[in-house]
Design an enzyme around this catalytic site. Structure first.
Site, PDB file in Angstrom:
ATOM      1  N   LYS A 190       2.937   1.344   7.014  1.00 54.89           N
ATOM      2  CA  LYS A 190       4.375   1.046   6.908  1.00 54.89           C
ATOM      3  C   LYS A 190       5.213   2.078   7.662  1.00 54.89           C
ATOM      4  O   LYS A 190       6.200   1.740   8.311  1.00 54.89           O
ATOM      5  CB  LYS A 190       4.830   1.070   5.445  1.00 54.89           C
ATOM      6  N   ARG A 217       9.368  -1.379  -7.496  1.00 54.45           N
ATOM      7  CA  ARG A 217       7.960  -1.199  -7.855  1.00 54.45           C
ATOM      8  C   ARG A 217       7.562  -2.043  -9.061  1.00 54.45           C
ATOM      9  O   ARG A 217       6.374  -2.147  -9.360  1.00 54.45           O
ATOM     10  CB  ARG A 217       7.678   0.286  -8.158  1.00 54.45           C
ATOM     11  N   ARG A 266      -7.939  12.249   7.731  1.00 62.45           N
ATOM     12  CA  ARG A 266      -6.617  12.662   8.215  1.00 62.45           C
ATOM     13  C   ARG A 266      -6.438  14.177   8.136  1.00 62.45           C
ATOM     14  O   ARG A 266      -6.748  14.805   7.127  1.00 62.45           O
ATOM     15  CB  ARG A 266      -5.525  11.965   7.391  1.00 62.45           C
ATOM     16  N   ARG A 297      -4.009  17.562   3.467  1.00 57.33           N
ATOM     17  CA  ARG A 297      -3.206  17.508   2.244  1.00 57.33           C
ATOM     18  C   ARG A 297      -4.144  17.487   1.046  1.00 57.33           C
ATOM     19  O   ARG A 297      -5.182  16.845   1.088  1.00 57.33           O
ATOM     20  CB  ARG A 297      -2.348  16.242   2.237  1.00 57.33           C
ATOM     21  N   ARG A 355      -4.410   6.337  -7.021  1.00 56.40           N
ATOM     22  CA  ARG A 355      -3.124   5.855  -6.484  1.00 56.40           C
ATOM     23  C   ARG A 355      -3.202   4.367  -6.148  1.00 56.40           C
ATOM     24  O   ARG A 355      -2.244   3.613  -6.377  1.00 56.40           O
ATOM     25  CB  ARG A 355      -2.734   6.652  -5.231  1.00 56.40           C
TER      26      ARG A 355
END
Length: 250
Positions: free
Chosen positions: A50, A125, A164, A197, A208
């Site tokens: 996104k 949400r 990542r 991260r 998540r």
């Protein structure tokens, strides 16, 4: 990249802006006047792409991008009535209520850069939030036109996230498989070490994703009943995803 002049800047500051930049901004605004209004919601799990697509949608359709976290921080900093209420809620350790968030969105869409419409990212949400948002928009005689549902298999997201690496100062992002740095572990431009991260791991991502699917599927179903959802197959190259979005927004 030359940024367009800030519409609130003073005459003195405006003199510092090049004629080319001013002409580009005037041309952009004239083009924007002929674009139809659009109000859309982007839904998708973390890592779905996104963030790559929303700036293109914003530029192509002359929309403002409303990310709820950014809006909350801006409202608190500006000490708007809703911002003051949000700050009180956060300082007391509570959640910011839905009516405060919808109030902040209502304030935000009055801004001139939202006159052609908006992209909402990170809200709603839940179904009650979606209903509250719809009620607010209905009072203004408008509604959410499109909900873009970025669909991608969870296992693909795990691979994206686990590979990542980030350059902390600039936010530049690399991936060991898809876009590796020229020298492993080092930023291409500065040569500084890259970092991961702490939540970029499979266990954190799985929790998540579980929360995302449980919470968000009812919202997708809610808008599906109104015929507003467009499925975006996000497990494809960025150019392909962009083409799907362009087709959906014609």
């Amino acid at each position: 990249v030359a940024h367009p002049p800030d519409p609130t800047m003073s005459a003195a500051a405006l003199q510092e802006v090049s004629t080319d930049a001013l002409m580009r901004e005037i041309t952009r605004r004239l083009e924007c006047q002929s674009k139809p209004d659009k109000r859309m919601i982007l839904i998708g799990p973390p890592g779905c792409g996104k963030g790559t697509q929303s700036p293109k949608i914003k530029a192509d359709h002359c929309l403002c991008h409303l990310a709820t976290g950014d809006m909350l921080r801006a409202a608190v900093a500006a000490r708007s009535p809703n911002g003051v209420r949000a700050k009180q809620a956060m300082e007391s350790g509570g959640l910011v209520s839905d009516d405060i968030v919808v109030g902040i969105i209502e304030e935000a869409i009055k801004q001139t850069d939202c006159r052609n419409g908006f992209i909402l990212d990170g809200f709603p949400r839940t179904v009650p939030q979606a209903k509250m948002l719809d009620e607010m928009l209905q009072k203004k005689g408008v509604c959410v036109d499109k909900v873009l549902d970025f669909q991608i298999p969870d296992e693909v997201l795990v691979e994206r996230i686990e590979g990542r690496w980030i350059h902390a100062d600039s936010g530049r992002s690399y991936h060991t498989k898809f876009s590796p740095p020229k020298i492993p572990g080092l930023d291409d431009l500065t040569g500084e070490p890259l970092m991961k991260r702490k939540d970029d791991n499979a266990a954190t991502l799985k929790s998540r994703l579980d929360a995302f699917h449980t919470q968000t599927q009812p919202v997708i179903d809610y808008y599906q009943k109104a015929g507003r959802v467009v499925n975006i197959h996000a497990n494809k190259p960025a150019a392909d995803v962009e083409a799907q979005i362009n087709s959906a927004l014609k």
